[in-house]
Structure formats: C-alpha cells, structure tokens
Scaffold this active site. Sequence first.
Site, PDB file in Angstrom:
ATOM      1  N   HIS A  12     -10.242  -1.157  -6.812  1.00 15.32           N
ATOM      2  CA  HIS A  12      -9.761   0.008  -6.271  1.00 15.32           C
ATOM      3  C   HIS A  12      -8.888   1.163  -7.039  1.00 15.32           C
ATOM      4  CE1 HIS A  12      -8.927   2.315  -2.810  1.00 15.32           C
ATOM      5  NE2 HIS A  12      -7.685   2.075  -2.659  1.00 15.32           N
ATOM      6  N   ASP A  36       0.790  -1.171   0.111  1.00 14.52           N
ATOM      7  CA  ASP A  36      -0.075   0.042  -0.050  1.00 14.52           C
ATOM      8  C   ASP A  36       0.998   1.308  -0.212  1.00 14.52           C
ATOM      9  OD1 ASP A  36      -1.963   1.798   0.405  1.00 14.52           O
ATOM     10  OD2 ASP A  36      -2.937   0.823   1.968  1.00 14.52           O
TER      11      ASP A  36
HETATM   12  C1  HEM Z   1      -4.021   2.553  -4.235  1.00 18.23           C
HETATM   13  C2  HEM Z   1      -5.038   0.053  -0.297  1.00 18.23           C
HETATM   14  C3  HEM Z   1      -8.576   3.480   0.624  1.00 18.23           C
HETATM   15  C4  HEM Z   1      -6.827   6.276  -2.968  1.00 18.23           C
HETATM   16  C5  HEM Z   1      -4.126   1.650  -3.467  1.00 18.23           C
HETATM   17  C6  HEM Z   1      -3.318   0.146  -3.457  1.00 18.23           C
HETATM   18  C7  HEM Z   1      -3.784  -0.380  -2.251  1.00 18.23           C
HETATM   19  C8  HEM Z   1      -4.729   0.410  -1.636  1.00 18.23           C
HETATM   20  C9  HEM Z   1      -3.174  -1.830  -1.800  1.00 18.23           C
HETATM   21  C10 HEM Z   1      -2.333  -0.168  -4.562  1.00 18.23           C
HETATM   22  C11 HEM Z   1      -0.876   0.066  -4.406  1.00 18.23           C
HETATM   23  C12 HEM Z   1      -0.695   1.787  -4.131  1.00 18.23           C
HETATM   24  O1  HEM Z   1      -0.611   2.316  -5.224  1.00 18.23           O
HETATM   25  O2  HEM Z   1      -0.819   2.104  -3.135  1.00 18.23           O
HETATM   26  C13 HEM Z   1      -6.329   0.759   0.209  1.00 18.23           C
HETATM   27  C14 HEM Z   1      -7.096   0.265   1.537  1.00 18.23           C
HETATM   28  C15 HEM Z   1      -7.976   1.223   1.808  1.00 18.23           C
HETATM   29  C16 HEM Z   1      -7.836   2.382   0.865  1.00 18.23           C
HETATM   30  C17 HEM Z   1      -6.795  -1.034   2.199  1.00 18.23           C
HETATM   31  C18 HEM Z   1      -8.745   1.281   2.949  1.00 18.23           C
HETATM   32  C19 HEM Z   1      -9.587   0.174   3.270  1.00 18.23           C
HETATM   33  C20 HEM Z   1      -8.216   4.672  -0.163  1.00 18.23           C
HETATM   34  C21 HEM Z   1      -9.053   5.546  -0.142  1.00 18.23           C
HETATM   35  C22 HEM Z   1      -8.534   6.419  -1.133  1.00 18.23           C
HETATM   36  C23 HEM Z   1      -7.551   5.686  -1.693  1.00 18.23           C
HETATM   37  C24 HEM Z   1     -10.242   5.898   0.857  1.00 18.23           C
HETATM   38  C25 HEM Z   1      -8.815   7.832  -1.587  1.00 18.23           C
HETATM   39  C26 HEM Z   1     -10.003   8.805  -1.229  1.00 18.23           C
HETATM   40  C27 HEM Z   1      -5.746   5.416  -3.332  1.00 18.23           C
HETATM   41  C28 HEM Z   1      -4.956   5.977  -4.636  1.00 18.23           C
HETATM   42  C29 HEM Z   1      -4.313   4.915  -5.027  1.00 18.23           C
HETATM   43  C30 HEM Z   1      -4.602   3.730  -4.240  1.00 18.23           C
HETATM   44  C31 HEM Z   1      -5.147   7.148  -5.229  1.00 18.23           C
HETATM   45  C32 HEM Z   1      -3.355   4.749  -6.208  1.00 18.23           C
HETATM   46  C33 HEM Z   1      -4.023   4.412  -7.359  1.00 18.23           C
HETATM   47  C34 HEM Z   1      -3.095   4.424  -8.701  1.00 18.23           C
HETATM   48  O3  HEM Z   1      -2.895   5.652  -9.214  1.00 18.23           O
HETATM   49  O4  HEM Z   1      -2.594   3.498  -9.249  1.00 18.23           O
HETATM   50  N1  HEM Z   1      -4.867   1.633  -2.275  1.00 18.23           N
HETATM   51  N2  HEM Z   1      -6.582   2.108  -0.010  1.00 18.23           N
HETATM   52  N3  HEM Z   1      -7.310   4.502  -1.366  1.00 18.23           N
HETATM   53  N4  HEM Z   1      -5.513   4.122  -3.239  1.00 18.23           N
HETATM   54 FE1  HEM Z   1      -5.958   3.154  -1.755  1.00 18.23          FE
END
Ligand code: HEM
Length: 359
Positions: free
Chosen positions: A225, A152
Amino acid sequence: MAECSPEPVPQSVLSPLTAAAIFLVMTVDRDGEERTRALLSDLNGLQRAVGFRASSSGQLSCVAGIGSAAWDRLFSGPRPAELHPFRELTGPVHRAVSTPGDLLFHIRAARPDLCFALAAEIMERLRGAVTVRDEVHGFKYFDVRDLLGFVDGTENPVGPVASAAVLIGDEDPPFAGGSYVIVQKYLHDLQAWNALPVEAQERVIGRRKLSDVELDDEVKPVDSHVALTTVVDPDGTERKILRDNMPFGTVGEGEFGTYFIGYARTPAVTETMLERMFLGAPPAAHDRILDFSTAVTGSLFHVPTSDFLDDLPDPPGEEESETESETGADSPHVHTDTVLLGQTRAPDDSLGIGDLKGK
Ligand code: HEM
C-alpha cells in the site's frame, strides 16, 4: 494604490485527527435546493452553537463538501475548475465504485456526543430536502490504528506543507482557500486478514505493525500500500494528500471498515493514487490492501471556503442581472457531463499513469 483583499478563510480542513467523527453523504432531493442553501449558510453558526458549550477542548469542526451534479443546482457563477464526478476505476481484479453524493459533512470532535449533536442539527434542517446515502460513525482505535491493526495517518503532511498540499491557490482564484475531497467506504475481510502472519501483513502495508516503521526499500514489495500510494512527480517532488481515515464497524453484523477521506488541492493527486491502487503500476498488478478491503462507496466533492458559506453566490437563474458583468461571458460555468475523463487533469498532466477504465 491597489487594495489588498483579505486571505480567504478555509473551512476546518486542516483540523487535527480527533477521537470521533461522523461522515454524512447525501443527495439533494428535487426542490431541496433552497433548504440546502439555507443550511450551508447556517453551518458556521451551528458549529459555534454546538461547539462553544464544550469549549475548545471539544475540538468540534465540520467540513461541508459539494458534489459536481449539485453545484449547478445550488449556485450561479463560476464552478471550481476541477470539480467533476468521482471516476469509477475497474481494474483486472478490483473496482473503485462511484456512488451518489451531492453533499458531504465531515464532522470531527474529541467526543462522539458533539459530533452527534451537530449531525442532528444539520439533519433537522435538511430533513425532507435530502436523501442520506451513507452515514458512518468513526472512532479512534487504540494508538490511531485502523481495524487491520496498523497505525494510519503517519505520513500525513503537517504545517505549511499540509496547507500547500490541500488548499487551492492562484490556479483557481475564485476558489482559492478551498479544497477537494474524495471519500470511500472500505469493508475489511478480517477473517482472511487475521489468517495472515504479521510479517505478511507488514508486506501488504509496507510498514512494521507494532513500531509503525516503514520497511526498507529492498524489502518493501512494489505492490504494498505504501509503495503504490507514494506519488512522485518527474522532478522528484512527492505529492501529498491529507487523510483523516476512521475505523468503524458493527460487530453483530461482522462489519469492520475504514472510512477513507483524502483532502487535496487538486483531485488529480488522489486520483493518481487510486489509479495505482486499483489499476496497478507495473510491475505491481494492484495494491495488496485491496485483497482484504472492498470499496463500497466513492464520491468527490469541492470544499468551498468558510467565507463562501457565509456569503453564498445567488442561486442559478438569478445571476443574469447581478453577476454577469462580474463573471464575464466566458466564466468557467461548465456542465457536469462535459468535464469527464481526463479534461480536468493538471495542465502538465504529470500525474497521468495510464487510462481510466470503466465510466
Ligand atoms: C498510508 C491504511 C486507503 C493513501 C497508509 C498507512 C496505512 C494505511 C496503515 C501507513 C501509515 C500512514 O502513513 O498513514 C489504509 C487503509 C485504507 C487506505 C486501511 C483503506 C482500506 C487509502 C486510499 C488512499 C490512501 C484509498 C489514496 C487514494 C495513502 C497515502 C499513504 C497511506 C498517501 C502514505 C504513503 C507514504 O507516503 O508513505 N494507509 N489506507 N490510502 N495511504 Fe492508505
């Protein structure tokens, strides 16, 4: 010749991911304003006092955020242009709740003892003046994985791209160098999650679990996601936020969670991501991660600069004599309740994707 004023010094918003973090969300009690102001003025000194003993390898930092309702109770003068309460979102299946929060302290360090010591110093000064609404102690889990087992933070911006994505610029001169932060505490249904085969989990997130490589567009589901949190302007520019999510949990109670924290120059970018996650973006109904993760808190804060904390504006009521001439009669001193729903979007509203539902 015009004098150049020095660049405002941000709080340590851009600090790297650390092994430990504490997230404290509080509301300011009636008559707690003076002590809150005193703590905010002391915060930089407190960080130095706790952090210096551990040398720079301790990586101690603390970012303080101030919520919309508290702003006018604490300070006179202009308000940050986009500061408003967290907007609750009610989708057909999932809900992003809005919960009370006047103050956020995001404490990071390489060691939990440093986070704990600083949190204790902060609380010592605020006890009796605030109510703690939420306290989460986060930890680094293996190779920066969340408790769903996925890495993450991979796509976080770095260097100048991160600064540009996160720090307010000329669009709001009195608050340049500041930021906005949204936090949400998510609880995972790990039993349901672990019942999914790894390939199915990968389709929920949009990346490979072991290697962390992003799925090809042909196979990445539209409701994954990664697909829903990738926000692109009409001109093709991708909008970034800076996340510093941390896992947390209590095994005895079967509580397993991710504390989401996202910094951005404008809250509109994070809000668009949330809208896409909770309300969907056709043909995606909602973010599949929400079928396994429930948001139990949600708050939005302005993060002023470090300079702001060192030299706070006067408290409200004392502004007339000193600051009226500086701020002018039409300073953006807007009451909280008047900046709801859509009024604080970016002027071109290019990020709008459908109506907010609920509050
Ligand atoms: C990407 C987990 C909530 C925004 C990711 C990734 C994971 C992850 C594993 C892929 C690796 C990375 O690029 O970091 C989670 C978990 C969450 C959560 C476990 C809560 C249960 C959120 C929320 C937002 C968010 C609430 C925004 C409001 C993003 C963004 C990316 C991302 C912007 C990158 C997308 C990209 O450009 O590829 N998240 N996330 N995440 N997450 Fe989350």
